[in-house]
Motif scaffolding. Structure first.
Motif, mmCIF file in Angstrom:
data_model
loop_
_atom_site.group_PDB
_atom_site.id
_atom_site.type_symbol
_atom_site.label_atom_id
_atom_site.label_comp_id
_atom_site.label_asym_id
_atom_site.label_seq_id
_atom_site.Cartn_x
_atom_site.Cartn_y
_atom_site.Cartn_z
ATOM 1 N N ALA B 168 0.836 -1.204 0.000
ATOM 2 C CA ALA B 168 0.000 0.000 0.000
ATOM 3 C C ALA B 168 0.870 1.254 0.000
ATOM 4 O O ALA B 168 0.493 2.269 -0.584
ATOM 5 C CB ALA B 168 -0.922 -0.007 1.214
ATOM 6 N N VAL B 169 2.049 1.181 0.619
ATOM 7 C CA VAL B 169 2.921 2.351 0.661
ATOM 8 C C VAL B 169 3.418 2.695 -0.746
ATOM 9 O O VAL B 169 3.465 3.862 -1.149
ATOM 10 C CB VAL B 169 4.101 2.114 1.629
ATOM 11 N N GLU B 171 1.802 1.881 -3.437
ATOM 12 C CA GLU B 171 0.612 2.367 -4.147
ATOM 13 C C GLU B 171 0.345 3.827 -3.814
ATOM 14 O O GLU B 171 -0.050 4.602 -4.688
ATOM 15 C CB GLU B 171 -0.605 1.512 -3.790
ATOM 16 N N ALA B 172 0.561 4.183 -2.554
ATOM 17 C CA ALA B 172 0.359 5.576 -2.158
ATOM 18 C C ALA B 172 1.266 6.483 -2.981
ATOM 19 O O ALA B 172 0.845 7.535 -3.456
ATOM 20 C CB ALA B 172 0.635 5.744 -0.665
ATOM 21 N N ALA B 173 2.508 6.058 -3.165
ATOM 22 C CA ALA B 173 3.450 6.862 -3.947
ATOM 23 C C ALA B 173 2.981 6.992 -5.399
ATOM 24 O O ALA B 173 3.000 8.079 -5.977
ATOM 25 C CB ALA B 173 4.840 6.235 -3.886
ATOM 26 N N ALA B 174 2.546 5.866 -5.974
ATOM 27 C CA ALA B 174 2.058 5.896 -7.361
ATOM 28 C C ALA B 174 0.843 6.803 -7.457
ATOM 29 O O ALA B 174 0.706 7.591 -8.395
ATOM 30 C CB ALA B 174 1.711 4.481 -7.824
ATOM 31 N N ASN B 175 -0.031 6.714 -6.468
ATOM 32 C CA ASN B 175 -1.237 7.539 -6.452
ATOM 33 C C ASN B 175 -0.889 9.027 -6.415
ATOM 34 O O ASN B 175 -1.597 9.861 -6.960
ATOM 35 C CB ASN B 175 -2.091 7.163 -5.234
ATOM 36 N N LEU B 176 0.246 9.345 -5.760
ATOM 37 C CA LEU B 176 0.639 10.750 -5.641
ATOM 38 C C LEU B 176 1.432 11.224 -6.856
ATOM 39 O O LEU B 176 1.938 12.338 -6.868
ATOM 40 C CB LEU B 176 1.455 10.948 -4.365
ATOM 41 N N GLY B 177 1.568 10.353 -7.852
ATOM 42 C CA GLY B 177 2.164 10.791 -9.103
ATOM 43 C C GLY B 177 3.561 10.261 -9.388
ATOM 44 O O GLY B 177 4.232 10.745 -10.293
ATOM 45 N N ALA B 178 4.020 9.255 -8.617
ATOM 46 C CA ALA B 178 5.358 8.722 -8.849
ATOM 47 C C ALA B 178 5.301 7.595 -9.887
ATOM 48 O O ALA B 178 4.500 6.681 -9.761
ATOM 49 C CB ALA B 178 5.955 8.210 -7.543
ATOM 50 N N PRO B 180 6.721 4.212 -11.826
ATOM 51 C CA PRO B 180 7.275 3.005 -11.189
ATOM 52 C C PRO B 180 8.758 3.140 -10.832
ATOM 53 O O PRO B 180 9.194 2.676 -9.777
ATOM 54 C CB PRO B 180 7.067 1.936 -12.264
ATOM 55 N N ARG B 182 10.403 5.894 -10.038
ATOM 56 C CA ARG B 182 10.539 6.754 -8.858
ATOM 57 C C ARG B 182 10.001 6.061 -7.607
ATOM 58 O O ARG B 182 10.531 6.246 -6.515
ATOM 59 C CB ARG B 182 9.823 8.084 -9.076
ATOM 60 N N VAL B 187 10.831 5.001 -2.660
ATOM 61 C CA VAL B 187 10.019 4.363 -1.614
ATOM 62 C C VAL B 187 10.487 2.929 -1.327
ATOM 63 O O VAL B 187 10.838 2.600 -0.199
ATOM 64 C CB VAL B 187 8.522 4.378 -2.003
#
Lengths: 351, 269
Positions: B168-169, B171-178, B180, B182, B187
């Motif tokens: 989930a962590v 995924e949170a990064a991807a959700n915030l615009g990172a 794969p 990055r 993360v």
């Protein structure tokens, strides 16, 4: 403010259909709750909007933009997770600033926006702490600030209150609602808790077995559940099978004639909420009055629950003010009454 | 109450017995490296630092130590470069033969060193017969063997820390615009850093202390420290060995302490 539209969205896994042709239009600035038991497809639906699950069929648009094929990092949604999912090696401020960093926002502007976001969730003093130094409620506030600071087109909340204790849950849900209103955000909230959904949302979509069973305001869902599942899930405990014999008349299979509103012509079940049943004193009348024997009593504080066995067979559960129930004894014969408007006509299509 | 005290006492005694059993030989080795007498006997006639100077004077020890350090460093690098992608594929990937691949990658851990060493030696000879390229007795051949024995540790440790990672962590990064890439750099990598550091440490130590595999693969004039020690012991038994062993213990202890500073080792296991 952005409108979100799900158009016939499905998710099929090898063995099962997790989400089955869900269509839902969420007007800009509205707060929608996806409500249902675990495994009903509500989280999968949310994850399809976020982009973590590919839709097998259908189309998802956010603000008119078709995002169905876009990866999560190009969708500009703000997702809040049940377990917070903070970056453990970053401070509170760095967590909140992550999305801005990804967007290449200049440092000074980002710092100002992080400060504003932290102020909104009342955490400005904890900016330099690490997530593990915070309580659960504080961590969820950081997660909320982190999702809000990027000014998402839609705020997605995946059971964000489930890991919090009862008091904090109430406080957080009020706060989330206030922030969503103030920022005029479109929001989708996933929960299995009916009270939570009703308290926070403008619109509730009740999901069952991958499908949306009913969409409406909390009052609509509560007053006029359209299926047996929605009725049971929202607390209609008393369901009597039978048929409509004339407008406003319902006859149960065990021969009881009951009054209901004439507006609904069909129904193979008549449902009554426990809290709509009242104790009838001797001589009083009601649209519906049935006599029976008290077979169980449970004192819950403000209210008490009594189960009443009818001679014709079924049992009714009544939720009564505690002071009224205090005079009841096990085995006593009582008369329960309810108005015709409290009789809910339902179809027995169960699944 | 009384029973509880007895149980606790028994526990303490057994714990300290085990710790003593582990530490005693090490402390004896360190102790006798300072003995003044040339023939090891108790009690010592006096104490001296001379054996340390003498150990450094033995070319085999000096060159052995340098080669072992170089090999250890290179084996660590190779082990991480090969093991990290493998661990990632094993934890994240869903492909046929995943279990088999996992077993295969960990196999060098359970094959006795002497068997693995002789097998490698024979394979190198066959390779030389077939291609006319010498491997046995060369530095690349030796290095390949060290990467081989170090890599299972990298795979094992990184698999463990990747498995414990909350997706989930990421995924949170991807959700915030990172993207794969990055997500991985900003993360995933920081979150498995303790595992990476522990993997590097173990790769180094495993390579540094290897005797059996290296025994088959060293060439003329190219011995590792462990082999130099065995060779020396064949003809001599004086405190020089104690001095060499003490230096080794210090190197490995230093590696552990430094590692623990950057990543709490107790949290990796």
């Amino acid at each position: 403010m952005t409108e979100v539209v799900l158009d016939g969205v499905s998710k099929h896994y090898a063995e099962m259909v997790a989400v089955d042709r869900v269509s839902l239009r969420i007007p800009a600035g509205q707060f929608v709750a996806l409500l249902g038991p675990s495994g009903c497809g509500k989280t999968t639906t949310l994850r399809m909007v976020a982009g973590f699950v590919d839709a097998t069929q259908g189309r998802i648009t956010i603000g008119g933009r078709d995002v169905t094929q876009l990866p999560p990092w190009r969708r500009n949604t703000g997702l809040v997770f049940q377990n917070y999912a903070l970056f453990p090696h970053r401070t509170v401020a760095q967590n909140v600033g992550f999305g801005l960093q990804m967007r290449g926002i200049p440092r000074a502007e980002a710092a100002a926006r992080v400060a504003t976001a932290l102020q909104r969730v009342k955490l400005q003093e904890l900016a330099d702490r690490l997530p593990k130094q915070l309580s659960g409620g504080q961590q969820q506030r950081v997660a909320l600030a982190r999702a809000l600071v990027i000014e998402p087109d839609v705020l997605l909340l995946d059971e964000p209150l489930s890991n919090l204790d009862a008091r904090l849950r109430l406080e957080m849900r009020t706060e989330i609602r206030a922030l969503q209103r103030a920022l005029e955000l479109t929001a989708i909230f996933v929960t299995h808790d009916q009270e939570e959904a009703f308290a926070i949302a403008d619109i509730v979509a009740v999901m069952h077995r991958g499908q949306v069973e009913q969409v409406g305001t909390p009052a609509e869902i509560y007053e006029t559940p359209s299926t047996r599942f929605v009725a049971e899930f929202t607390g209609v405990h008393n369901l009597l099978p039978g048929r409509v014999t004339a407008p406003g008349r319902f006859e149960t299979t065990d021969g009881l004639g009951l009054a209901c509103t004439a507006s609904r012509p069909l129904g193979s079940l008549l449902g009554v909420r426990p809290e709509r049943l009242a104790l009838l004193p001797a001589g009083a009348t009601a649209d519906n009055a049935v006599a029976g024997q008290v077979v169980s009593l449970a004192y819950l504080g403000a209210v008490a629950e009594a189960e009443v066995q009818l001679p014709s067979g079924p049992r009714l559960l009544a939720r009564l003010p505690a002071h009224q129930a205090a005079v009841l004894a096990m085995g006593a014969t009582v008369t329960l009454g309810w108005p015709a408007s409290a009789s809910l006509l339902l179809e027995d299509a169960h699944g | 109450m009384c029973e509880g005290t007895a149980t606790r006492l028994a526990f303490a005694v057994s714990v300290w017995t085990v710790i003593g059993f582990v530490l005693l030989p090490l402390s004896v080795v360190v102790w006798l490296s300072f003995f003044a007498n040339r023939i090891i006997s108790f009690p010592p006639t006096g104490y001296t630092l001379a054996w340390y100077a003498r150990a450094w004077g033995v070319a085999d020890f000096r060159n052995g130590l340098l080669l072992s350090l170089q090999l250890g460093g290179c084996a660590t690098l190779g082990s991480l470069l090969l093991g990290a992608p493998a661990a990632l594929a094993l934890v994240r990937g869903r492909f046929p033969g995943r279990e088999a691949l996992s077993t295969l990658l960990l196999a060098p851990m359970i094959v006795p060193g002497i068997v693995g060493g002789s097998a490698l030696f024979m394979a190198y000879i066959e390779f030389e017969v077939a291609t006319d390229q010498q491997l046995a007795g060369t530095l690349p051949g030796l290095l390949a063997a060290h990467v081989l024995i170090a890599r299972p540790w990298t795979v094992r440790l990184l698999t463990a820390s990747l498995t414990g990672l909350d997706r989930a962590v990421e995924e949170a990064a991807a959700n915030l615009g990172a993207s794969p890439r990055r997500v991985f750099l900003l993360v995933t990598l920081p979150m498995v850093r303790p595992g990476v550091i522990a993997a590097a440490l173990f790769s180094f130590v495993i390579s540094f202390i290897d005797l059996e595999k290296s025994l088959f693969l060293v060439g003329p004039g190219r011995t590792t420290l462990q082999i130099a020690i065995v060779n020396y012991l064949e003809w001599n038994l004086d405190p020089t060995i104690g001095a060499v062993a003490t230096v080794q213990i210090l190197i490995i202890t230093a590696a552990l302490v430094v590692t623990d500073h950057y990543a709490k080792l107790s949290r990796v296991f």
